[in-house]
Design a protein around this motif. Structure first.
Motif, PDB file in Angstrom:
ATOM      1  N   LEU A   4      86.873   2.412 128.646  1.00 14.13           N
ATOM      2  CA  LEU A   4      88.074   2.372 127.788  1.00 14.13           C
ATOM      3  C   LEU A   4      87.899   1.342 126.668  1.00 14.13           C
ATOM      4  CD1 LEU A   4      90.994   3.524 127.540  1.00 14.13           C
ATOM      5  CD2 LEU A   4      91.746   1.495 128.740  1.00 14.13           C
ATOM      6  N   THR A   5      87.292   0.197 127.019  1.00 17.57           N
ATOM      7  CA  THR A   5      87.037  -0.837 126.004  1.00 17.57           C
ATOM      8  C   THR A   5      86.133  -0.277 124.904  1.00 17.57           C
ATOM      9  OG1 THR A   5      86.972  -2.362 127.866  1.00 17.57           O
ATOM     10  CG2 THR A   5      86.340  -3.258 125.749  1.00 17.57           C
ATOM     11  N   THR A   6      85.069   0.419 125.322  1.00 23.73           N
ATOM     12  CA  THR A   6      84.155   1.016 124.342  1.00 23.73           C
ATOM     13  C   THR A   6      84.897   1.981 123.431  1.00 23.73           C
ATOM     14  OG1 THR A   6      82.583   1.009 126.165  1.00 23.73           O
ATOM     15  CG2 THR A   6      81.874   2.080 124.166  1.00 23.73           C
ATOM     16  N   MET A   7      85.794   2.781 124.056  1.00 24.76           N
ATOM     17  CA  MET A   7      86.543   3.757 123.255  1.00 24.76           C
ATOM     18  C   MET A   7      87.424   3.053 122.222  1.00 24.76           C
ATOM     19  SD  MET A   7      89.395   6.469 124.337  1.00 24.76           S
ATOM     20  CE  MET A   7      90.675   5.522 123.596  1.00 24.76           C
ATOM     21  N   LEU A   8      88.098   1.974 122.645  1.00 23.64           N
ATOM     22  CA  LEU A   8      88.991   1.272 121.715  1.00 23.64           C
ATOM     23  C   LEU A   8      88.206   0.602 120.581  1.00 23.64           C
ATOM     24  CD1 LEU A   8      91.644  -0.330 124.120  1.00 23.64           C
ATOM     25  CD2 LEU A   8      91.900   1.630 122.628  1.00 23.64           C
ATOM     26  N   ILE A   9      87.031   0.034 120.920  1.00 19.46           N
ATOM     27  CA  ILE A   9      86.219  -0.619 119.884  1.00 19.46           C
ATOM     28  C   ILE A   9      85.707   0.413 118.874  1.00 19.46           C
ATOM     29  CG2 ILE A   9      84.043  -1.870 119.481  1.00 19.46           C
ATOM     30  CD1 ILE A   9      84.596  -3.327 122.149  1.00 19.46           C
ATOM     31  N   LEU A  10      85.249   1.565 119.392  1.00 19.72           N
ATOM     32  CA  LEU A  10      84.748   2.626 118.486  1.00 19.72           C
ATOM     33  C   LEU A  10      85.877   3.171 117.610  1.00 19.72           C
ATOM     34  CD1 LEU A  10      82.271   4.597 120.769  1.00 19.72           C
ATOM     35  CD2 LEU A  10      81.725   3.196 118.801  1.00 19.72           C
ATOM     36  N   THR A  11      87.091   3.275 118.192  1.00 17.54           N
ATOM     37  CA  THR A  11      88.238   3.743 117.396  1.00 17.54           C
ATOM     38  C   THR A  11      88.543   2.748 116.275  1.00 17.54           C
ATOM     39  OG1 THR A  11      89.115   4.584 119.468  1.00 17.54           O
ATOM     40  CG2 THR A  11      90.565   4.678 117.597  1.00 17.54           C
ATOM     41  N   ALA A  12      88.474   1.447 116.607  1.00 17.72           N
ATOM     42  CA  ALA A  12      88.718   0.421 115.588  1.00 17.72           C
ATOM     43  C   ALA A  12      87.675   0.520 114.478  1.00 17.72           C
ATOM     44  CB  ALA A  12      88.705  -0.957 116.229  1.00 17.72           C
ATOM     45  N   LEU A  13      86.407   0.775 114.854  1.00 13.98           N
ATOM     46  CA  LEU A  13      85.342   0.929 113.850  1.00 13.98           C
ATOM     47  C   LEU A  13      85.604   2.145 112.960  1.00 13.98           C
ATOM     48  CD1 LEU A  13      82.087   0.122 115.840  1.00 13.98           C
ATOM     49  CD2 LEU A  13      82.997  -1.109 113.896  1.00 13.98           C
ATOM     50  N   LEU A  14      86.109   3.236 113.601  1.00  6.60           N
ATOM     51  CA  LEU A  14      86.424   4.453 112.833  1.00  6.60           C
ATOM     52  C   LEU A  14      87.535   4.171 111.814  1.00  6.60           C
ATOM     53  CD1 LEU A  14      85.681   7.539 112.879  1.00  6.60           C
ATOM     54  CD2 LEU A  14      87.706   7.864 114.232  1.00  6.60           C
ATOM     55  N   TYR A  15      88.528   3.387 112.253  1.00  7.73           N
ATOM     56  CA  TYR A  15      89.619   3.021 111.341  1.00  7.73           C
ATOM     57  C   TYR A  15      89.074   2.213 110.156  1.00  7.73           C
ATOM     58  CZ  TYR A  15      93.089   4.221 114.965  1.00  7.73           C
ATOM     59  OH  TYR A  15      93.852   4.865 115.890  1.00  7.73           O
ATOM     60  N   SER A  16      88.197   1.232 110.466  1.00 11.15           N
ATOM     61  CA  SER A  16      87.696   0.378 109.377  1.00 11.15           C
ATOM     62  C   SER A  16      86.806   1.171 108.430  1.00 11.15           C
ATOM     63  CB  SER A  16      86.972  -0.843 109.935  1.00 11.15           C
ATOM     64  OG  SER A  16      85.843  -0.443 110.617  1.00 11.15           O
ATOM     65  N   MET A  17      86.081   2.187 108.973  1.00  6.64           N
ATOM     66  CA  MET A  17      85.257   3.033 108.099  1.00  6.64           C
ATOM     67  C   MET A  17      86.106   3.862 107.152  1.00  6.64           C
ATOM     68  SD  MET A  17      82.231   4.477 110.497  1.00  6.64           S
ATOM     69  CE  MET A  17      81.926   5.902 109.492  1.00  6.64           C
ATOM     70  N   ASN A  18      87.349   4.163 107.595  1.00  5.66           N
ATOM     71  CA  ASN A  18      88.252   4.945 106.751  1.00  5.66           C
ATOM     72  C   ASN A  18      89.126   4.061 105.862  1.00  5.66           C
ATOM     73  OD1 ASN A  18      88.223   8.020 107.311  1.00  5.66           O
ATOM     74  ND2 ASN A  18      87.841   7.017 109.248  1.00  5.66           N
ATOM     75  N   GLY A  19      88.824   2.770 105.828  1.00  3.07           N
ATOM     76  CA  GLY A  19      89.538   1.876 104.925  1.00  3.07           C
ATOM     77  C   GLY A  19      90.794   1.246 105.504  1.00  3.07           C
ATOM     78  N   ALA A  20      91.122   1.549 106.766  1.00  4.54           N
ATOM     79  CA  ALA A  20      92.310   0.954 107.374  1.00  4.54           C
ATOM     80  C   ALA A  20      91.892  -0.295 108.152  1.00  4.54           C
ATOM     81  CB  ALA A  20      92.991   1.961 108.281  1.00  4.54           C
ATOM     82  N   VAL A  21      91.588  -1.373 107.396  1.00  4.88           N
ATOM     83  CA  VAL A  21      91.011  -2.571 108.022  1.00  4.88           C
ATOM     84  C   VAL A  21      92.047  -3.287 108.893  1.00  4.88           C
ATOM     85  CG1 VAL A  21      89.757  -4.702 107.576  1.00  4.88           C
ATOM     86  CG2 VAL A  21      89.533  -2.789 106.026  1.00  4.88           C
ATOM     87  N   TYR A  22      93.289  -3.375 108.389  1.00  6.53           N
ATOM     88  CA  TYR A  22      94.329  -4.067 109.160  1.00  6.53           C
ATOM     89  C   TYR A  22      94.603  -3.348 110.481  1.00  6.53           C
ATOM     90  CZ  TYR A  22      95.174  -6.802 104.991  1.00  6.53           C
ATOM     91  OH  TYR A  22      95.014  -7.649 103.936  1.00  6.53           O
TER      92      TYR A  22
END
Lengths: 106, 155
Positions: B32-50
């Motif tokens: 689950l931790t891996t999933m949340l970290i990868l989701t956060a990376l996906l958000y930052s790649m799409n420009g949603a850094v906050y």
């Protein structure tokens, strides 16, 4: 717009876990996956439209998600301390036994 | 860039499936931790850094509590997953990742409709979504209060 498909599949995985697993912790993990699938839509759709409101909505959704987690965790702690059970099916059996006992007493 | 995105999506799906499927609580929480970290990376790649930062902060906070609880409260699971079962789960999640990388809802919608794009349509209609969510919550609250009222009446 592959994000919608990704979010749908994550939602399906979360629902599968919610319906098939009996452990409280697994249910919590499934709810977390469902919440991630729901909030993913806010962020990725709004960022594709270059709007920042989606990020604000994500923060609101996270605060709700944290409340839900806190309630489930408190339920888990109460049931584990009072009954020593960590599974929903065991709790249901316990409830049935208590119901039968009450009927017998009546 | 496309390859990184596809790898990230596959990683998210594999870790989500493992988080649900693995019997051991600790391994499930690591997935689950891996999933949340990868989701956060996906958000930052799409420009949603906050959003990515917030996801990481909330995820870490929630997961620390989960880890402590799983150590304190859960029983050690007797039935463990065999490597074959784990490989099967990974294979299923890889199959699930195929539609995400190949199928695009935009093409499907574009073939039937008009000037408004799918993201903007969904974004414009978010009010309806909020109202529907409100209705669902209201129904759940009503159902719960009816059940509690009936139980009180029986006592």
């Amino acid at each position: 717009m592959n994000y919608i498909v990704l979010s749908l599949i994550l939602l399906a995985v979360g629902f599968y876990g919610l319906l098939s697993k009996r452990s409280f912790l697994k249910i919590l993990v499934s709810i977390e996956i469902i919440a991630t699938a729901a909030t993913m839509n806010f962020v990725l759709l709004s960022s594709s439209l270059s709007k920042t409101l989606g990020e604000a909505l994500l923060m609101l959704a996270f605060s709700t998600d944290t409340c839900v987690n806190a309630i489930i965790l408190s339920l888990l702690v109460i049931t584990a301390k009072r009954y020593g059970k960590r599974s929903i099916s065991k709790l249901a059996e316990l409830e049935k036994t208590r119901e039968n006992k009450r009927r017998d007493d009546e | 860039m496309n390859l990184i995105y596809e790898l990230m999506v596959t990683g998210i799906l594999i870790s989500a499936c493992l988080a649900v499927y693995l019997e051991e609580a600790i391994y499930s929480l690591i997935s689950l931790t891996t999933m949340l970290i990868l989701t956060a990376l996906l958000y930052s790649m799409n420009g949603a850094v906050y959003a990515a930062l917030f996801q990481l902060m909330m995820g870490v906070g929630a997961l620390i509590v989960f880890f402590l609880l799983s150590e304190e409260l859960t029983e050690k699971s007797k039935d463990k997953n065999t490597p074959r079962q784990i490989l099967l789960t990974i294979a299923i999640s890889l199959i699930l990742a195929v539609p995400v990388t190949l199928f695009s809802a935009e093409d499907l919608i574009a073939s039937v409709s008009c000037d408004i794009s799918l993201p903007s349509a969904l974004w414009e209609l978010r009010g309806v979504d909020v109202i529907l969510q409100g209705l669902v919550i209201l129904t759940v609250v009503l159902g719960a209060s009816i059940i509690l009222y009936k139980k009180e009446g029986r006592k």
